[in-house]
Design a protein around this motif. Structure first.
Motif, mmCIF file in Angstrom:
data_model
loop_
_atom_site.group_PDB
_atom_site.id
_atom_site.type_symbol
_atom_site.label_atom_id
_atom_site.label_comp_id
_atom_site.label_asym_id
_atom_site.label_seq_id
_atom_site.Cartn_x
_atom_site.Cartn_y
_atom_site.Cartn_z
ATOM 1 N N ASN A 128 0.842 -1.197 0.000
ATOM 2 C CA ASN A 128 0.000 0.000 0.000
ATOM 3 C C ASN A 128 0.877 1.247 0.000
ATOM 4 O O ASN A 128 0.865 2.036 0.934
ATOM 5 C CB ASN A 128 -0.907 0.009 1.237
ATOM 6 C CG ASN A 128 -2.273 -0.586 0.939
ATOM 7 O OD1 ASN A 128 -2.731 -0.602 -0.206
ATOM 8 N ND2 ASN A 128 -2.928 -1.080 1.981
ATOM 9 N N SER A 162 -6.129 -5.423 -3.432
ATOM 10 C CA SER A 162 -7.112 -5.411 -2.360
ATOM 11 C C SER A 162 -7.751 -6.773 -2.185
ATOM 12 O O SER A 162 -7.909 -7.529 -3.135
ATOM 13 C CB SER A 162 -8.204 -4.385 -2.631
ATOM 14 O OG SER A 162 -9.161 -4.443 -1.595
ATOM 15 N N GLY A 163 -8.117 -7.027 -0.949
ATOM 16 C CA GLY A 163 -8.853 -8.247 -0.659
ATOM 17 C C GLY A 163 -8.332 -8.974 0.570
ATOM 18 O O GLY A 163 -8.813 -10.052 0.912
ATOM 19 N N GLY A 164 -7.340 -8.362 1.208
ATOM 20 C CA GLY A 164 -6.817 -8.969 2.423
ATOM 21 C C GLY A 164 -6.153 -10.305 2.140
ATOM 22 O O GLY A 164 -5.839 -10.637 0.992
ATOM 23 N N LYS A 177 -5.900 2.659 -5.697
ATOM 24 C CA LYS A 177 -6.018 1.840 -4.486
ATOM 25 C C LYS A 177 -6.228 2.725 -3.263
ATOM 26 O O LYS A 177 -6.998 2.388 -2.364
ATOM 27 C CB LYS A 177 -4.766 0.967 -4.293
ATOM 28 C CG LYS A 177 -4.750 0.162 -2.987
ATOM 29 C CD LYS A 177 -5.979 -0.745 -2.875
ATOM 30 C CE LYS A 177 -5.951 -1.780 -1.786
ATOM 31 N NZ LYS A 177 -5.576 -1.437 -0.453
ATOM 32 N N HIS A 181 -9.742 3.716 -3.297
ATOM 33 C CA HIS A 181 -10.499 2.526 -2.882
ATOM 34 C C HIS A 181 -10.571 2.465 -1.353
ATOM 35 O O HIS A 181 -11.615 2.239 -0.766
ATOM 36 C CB HIS A 181 -9.843 1.258 -3.443
ATOM 37 C CG HIS A 181 -10.300 -0.023 -2.793
ATOM 38 N ND1 HIS A 181 -9.853 -0.426 -1.543
ATOM 39 C CD2 HIS A 181 -11.178 -0.971 -3.189
ATOM 40 C CE1 HIS A 181 -10.443 -1.562 -1.223
ATOM 41 N NE2 HIS A 181 -11.237 -1.920 -2.206
ATOM 42 N N ASN A 182 -9.429 2.668 -0.720
ATOM 43 C CA ASN A 182 -9.408 2.586 0.733
ATOM 44 C C ASN A 182 -10.170 3.742 1.380
ATOM 45 O O ASN A 182 -10.819 3.554 2.414
ATOM 46 C CB ASN A 182 -7.966 2.549 1.247
ATOM 47 C CG ASN A 182 -7.352 1.167 1.104
ATOM 48 O OD1 ASN A 182 -7.755 0.383 0.247
ATOM 49 N ND2 ASN A 182 -6.382 0.853 1.942
ATOM 50 N N GLU A 186 -13.565 2.719 1.220
ATOM 51 C CA GLU A 186 -13.707 1.657 2.236
ATOM 52 C C GLU A 186 -13.954 2.281 3.617
ATOM 53 O O GLU A 186 -14.856 1.849 4.353
ATOM 54 C CB GLU A 186 -12.421 0.811 2.221
ATOM 55 C CG GLU A 186 -12.250 -0.199 3.337
ATOM 56 C CD GLU A 186 -10.855 -0.876 3.256
ATOM 57 O OE1 GLU A 186 -10.471 -1.352 2.172
ATOM 58 O OE2 GLU A 186 -10.151 -0.929 4.297
ATOM 59 N N TYR A 187 -13.184 3.289 3.953
ATOM 60 C CA TYR A 187 -13.397 3.976 5.236
ATOM 61 C C TYR A 187 -14.808 4.555 5.306
ATOM 62 O O TYR A 187 -15.479 4.462 6.338
ATOM 63 C CB TYR A 187 -12.403 5.137 5.394
ATOM 64 C CG TYR A 187 -11.032 4.816 5.927
ATOM 65 C CD1 TYR A 187 -10.261 3.791 5.399
ATOM 66 C CD2 TYR A 187 -10.480 5.581 6.954
ATOM 67 C CE1 TYR A 187 -8.983 3.539 5.871
ATOM 68 C CE2 TYR A 187 -9.201 5.338 7.438
ATOM 69 C CZ TYR A 187 -8.452 4.328 6.896
ATOM 70 O OH TYR A 187 -7.193 4.081 7.358
ATOM 71 N N GLN A 240 -6.017 3.145 12.236
ATOM 72 C CA GLN A 240 -5.868 3.333 10.794
ATOM 73 C C GLN A 240 -4.394 3.326 10.440
ATOM 74 O O GLN A 240 -3.555 3.727 11.230
ATOM 75 C CB GLN A 240 -6.508 4.649 10.354
ATOM 76 C CG GLN A 240 -6.087 5.858 11.174
ATOM 77 C CD GLN A 240 -6.780 7.127 10.708
ATOM 78 O OE1 GLN A 240 -6.836 7.419 9.529
ATOM 79 N NE2 GLN A 240 -7.314 7.895 11.652
ATOM 80 N N LYS A 241 -4.153 2.864 9.210
ATOM 81 C CA LYS A 241 -2.762 2.793 8.781
ATOM 82 C C LYS A 241 -2.363 3.905 7.826
ATOM 83 O O LYS A 241 -1.205 4.024 7.493
ATOM 84 C CB LYS A 241 -2.468 1.427 8.167
ATOM 85 C CG LYS A 241 -2.441 0.331 9.248
ATOM 86 C CD LYS A 241 -1.748 -0.929 8.786
ATOM 87 C CE LYS A 241 -2.637 -1.740 7.889
ATOM 88 N NZ LYS A 241 -3.690 -2.462 8.642
ATOM 89 N N ARG A 248 -12.749 8.204 13.016
ATOM 90 C CA ARG A 248 -11.783 7.281 13.627
ATOM 91 C C ARG A 248 -10.878 8.040 14.594
ATOM 92 O O ARG A 248 -10.587 7.555 15.687
ATOM 93 C CB ARG A 248 -10.932 6.601 12.554
ATOM 94 C CG ARG A 248 -11.688 5.571 11.737
ATOM 95 C CD ARG A 248 -10.727 4.634 11.020
ATOM 96 N NE ARG A 248 -11.434 3.826 10.031
ATOM 97 C CZ ARG A 248 -10.879 2.841 9.339
ATOM 98 N NH1 ARG A 248 -9.598 2.536 9.518
ATOM 99 N NH2 ARG A 248 -11.575 2.148 8.472
ATOM 100 N N ILE A 302 -12.160 -5.252 -0.865
ATOM 101 C CA ILE A 302 -12.942 -5.058 0.353
ATOM 102 C C ILE A 302 -14.273 -4.355 0.083
ATOM 103 O O ILE A 302 -15.267 -4.619 0.748
ATOM 104 C CB ILE A 302 -12.118 -4.253 1.401
ATOM 105 C CG1 ILE A 302 -10.774 -4.951 1.700
ATOM 106 C CG2 ILE A 302 -12.914 -4.048 2.689
ATOM 107 C CD1 ILE A 302 -10.870 -6.290 2.368
HETATM 108 C C1 6PG Z 1 -7.681 -3.980 1.177
HETATM 109 C C2 6PG Z 1 -7.562 -3.251 2.465
HETATM 110 C C3 6PG Z 1 -6.163 -3.350 2.995
HETATM 111 C C4 6PG Z 1 -6.033 -2.995 4.442
HETATM 112 C C5 6PG Z 1 -6.438 -1.599 4.762
HETATM 113 C C6 6PG Z 1 -6.733 -1.428 6.222
HETATM 114 O O1 6PG Z 1 -8.043 -3.321 0.228
HETATM 115 O O2 6PG Z 1 -7.406 -5.170 1.142
HETATM 116 O O3 6PG Z 1 -7.897 -1.916 2.261
HETATM 117 O O4 6PG Z 1 -5.360 -2.579 2.161
HETATM 118 O O5 6PG Z 1 -6.762 -3.898 5.181
HETATM 119 O O6 6PG Z 1 -5.383 -0.790 4.388
HETATM 120 O O7 6PG Z 1 -6.681 -0.095 6.475
HETATM 121 P P1 6PG Z 1 -6.658 0.532 7.897
HETATM 122 O O8 6PG Z 1 -5.746 -0.284 8.753
HETATM 123 O O9 6PG Z 1 -6.137 1.913 7.656
HETATM 124 O O10 6PG Z 1 -8.061 0.482 8.378
#
Ligand code: 6PG
Length: 477
Positions: free
Chosen positions: A102, A128-130, A183, A186-187, A190-191, A260-261, A288, A367
């Protein structure tokens, strides 16, 4: 034999991607800073395919067929630079380094530029997709050169998730940092999705008076309709989970401070630079951070608020239906904002990003995968120059149908003191865009008053200034 791809950095994401390549018939060279991890992988999963375990950087590079495809799966930031520094001198023109972490897209742009001088293709790739996605099929967002995609694309297509229509969830997003940019957004989305779901949950609990188990069932029902998505599905799982130690709902024993990262924060930082109002995503990031200010929250607990008055019976059920409308409408808005940022980033950095293709590759594997994304894709495919998702007729019609409930839900939230920054930001954005006149005219007047910053008029071209300290006549600026 030599390997079609090499993976260095065998923590869970790297390991699962390596296995995914091998399971799809590719020979995969493996490398890790501590070699034991490499050997463990082969010991545990060696029967899944062809792996070549290597210990040194030289061995690793030598194991790859040319042009080499070397994927690095290490922590974003300095560790990524360190790995590039280690391998780049061993590579030759035409070779590819694929960064599947990332990374911040600005770092990716810099790395791409630096490595290009050496003739090496640097392919910053959003994945993405863990863990599960990495193994069984992620959504993949590669940037970098067209040339590198020609060589790498077919392999990525093979290991990627497939949408319901069978299309692989990977596309060449655009040059240099485009993949990591997309990406990042995307995140951010996601948030926003997670925040909106969180607000819906809180409303169902505090306003409708439902238990977590009941709310899980409501989410399960929603998941059979237009909100059908991975995040709604796992929300139901989390809400129905009971803590073994205490017998309480799991959600009640978890500390309510979200971590959060950084990718959500980047989405907002970049949006500020690009001048794109991603208010819903910003509220999700701020929510957050607010949750994490434990001392501030403790010091504020005595502040006045309305008395809780949960609904019951048919009223609660009717309210839940309204929350579904509010959630769906707010979701349309946060995707609208995210796609606006992608368009603006594309313009700023000269990427030719196909928004329809981006929504298509988010339909599975990632995600935010959702039935909804197929409809976004249809909207962009029908009109590639769509100025905003809200200008798509179908979405506009759905919001029109949802808006009364959306407003009712927010009114109830305000009356009962339930924080709903995501829902509120989404509705304000919607009303802001719709408004025939905005108080921005007044802002311009104020700026002209205190700083002679000038303004434009609705009826004439040019810039004007009013002599506020004098006779208040207007002059051309
Ligand atoms: C994904 C997720 C992955 C990660 C997030 C978590 O697309 O697979 O987004 O990249 O799980 O970065 O983000 P936080 O730790 O910031 O919630």
């Amino acid at each position: 034999t030599s390997a079609q791809i090499g993976v260095t950095g065998l923590a869970v994401m790297g390991r699962n991607l390596a296995r995914n390549f091998a399971r799809n018939g590719y020979t995969v060279a493996l490398h890790n800073r501590t070699a034991s991890r490499t050997h463990d992988l082969v010991k545990e999963f060696g029967q899944e395919g062809d792996f070549i375990a290597t210990e040194t950087a030289e061995e690793f590079v030598a194991a790859l067929e040319r042009p080499r495809r070397l994927m690095i799966m290490v922590k974003a930031g300095d560790p990524t630079d360190a790995v590039i520094k280690e391998f780049a001198p061993l590579l030759e023109p035409g070779d590819m380094i694929i960064d599947g972490g990332n990374a911040h897209f600005a770092d990716t742009r810099r790395r791409e530029r630096e490595l290009r001088e050496q003739g090496i293709h640097f392919v910053g790739t959003g994945i993405s997709g863990g863990e599960e996605g990495a193994l069984h099929g992620p959504s993949i967002m590669p940037g970098g050169s067209k040339e590198s995609y020609a060589s790498l694309g077919p392999m990525l297509e093979k290991i990627s998730a497939k949408a319901k229509d069978g299309a692989p969830c990977v596309t060449h997003v655009g040059a240099d940092g485009a993949g990591h940019f997309v990406k990042m957004v995307h995140n951010g989305i996601e948030y926003a999705d997670m925040q909106l779901i969180g607000e819906a949950y809180q409303l169902l609990r505090d306003v409708a008076g439902y238990t977590p188990a009941q709310i899980a069932d409501i989410f399960r029902t929603w998941n059979t309709g237009r909100l059908d998505s991975y995040l709604i599905e796992i929300t139901a799982e989390v809400l129905s989970h009971v803590d073994a130690a205490t017998g309480k709902p799991f959600v009640d024993v978890v500390v309510d401070q979200a971590e959060q990262k950084g990718t959500g924060r980047w989405t907002v930082q970049i949006a500020l630079d690009l001048g794109v109002p991603v208010s819903g995503i910003a509220e999700a990031v701020f929510a957050r951070s607010l949750s994490g200010h434990a001392a501030l929250r403790a010091a504020s607990r005595h502040l006045a608020g309305p008395r809780p008055a949960p609904l019951s019976g048919a009223e609660a059920a009717a309210f839940a239906d309204r929350v579904e409308q509010a959630l769906y409408a707010s979701k349309i808005v946060s995707y609208t904002q995210g796609f606006h940022e992608i368009a603006a980033g594309g313009e700023e950095y000269g990427w030719d990003i196909d928004q329809g293709a981006v929504s298509a590759i988010w339909r599975a594997g990632c995600i935010i995968r959702a039935a909804f994304l197929d409809r976004i894709r249809a909207a962009y495919d029908a009109r590639p120059d769509l100025p905003s998702l809200l200008s798509d007729e179908t979405f506009a019609r759905e919001i029109a149908a949802a808006q009364d409930d959306w407003r009712e839900v927010l009114a109830a939230a305000v009356r009962q003191g339930v924080p709903t920054p995501g829902f509120a930001a989404a509705l304000s954005y919607y009303d802001g865009l719709r408004a025939p006149r905005l108080p921005a005219a007044l802002t311009q007047g104020q700026r002209d008053f205190f700083g002679a910053h000038t303004y434009r008029r609705v009826d004439r071209e040019g810039a004007f200034h009013t002599l506020w300290g004098g006779d208040r006549s207007e002059v051309s600026a």
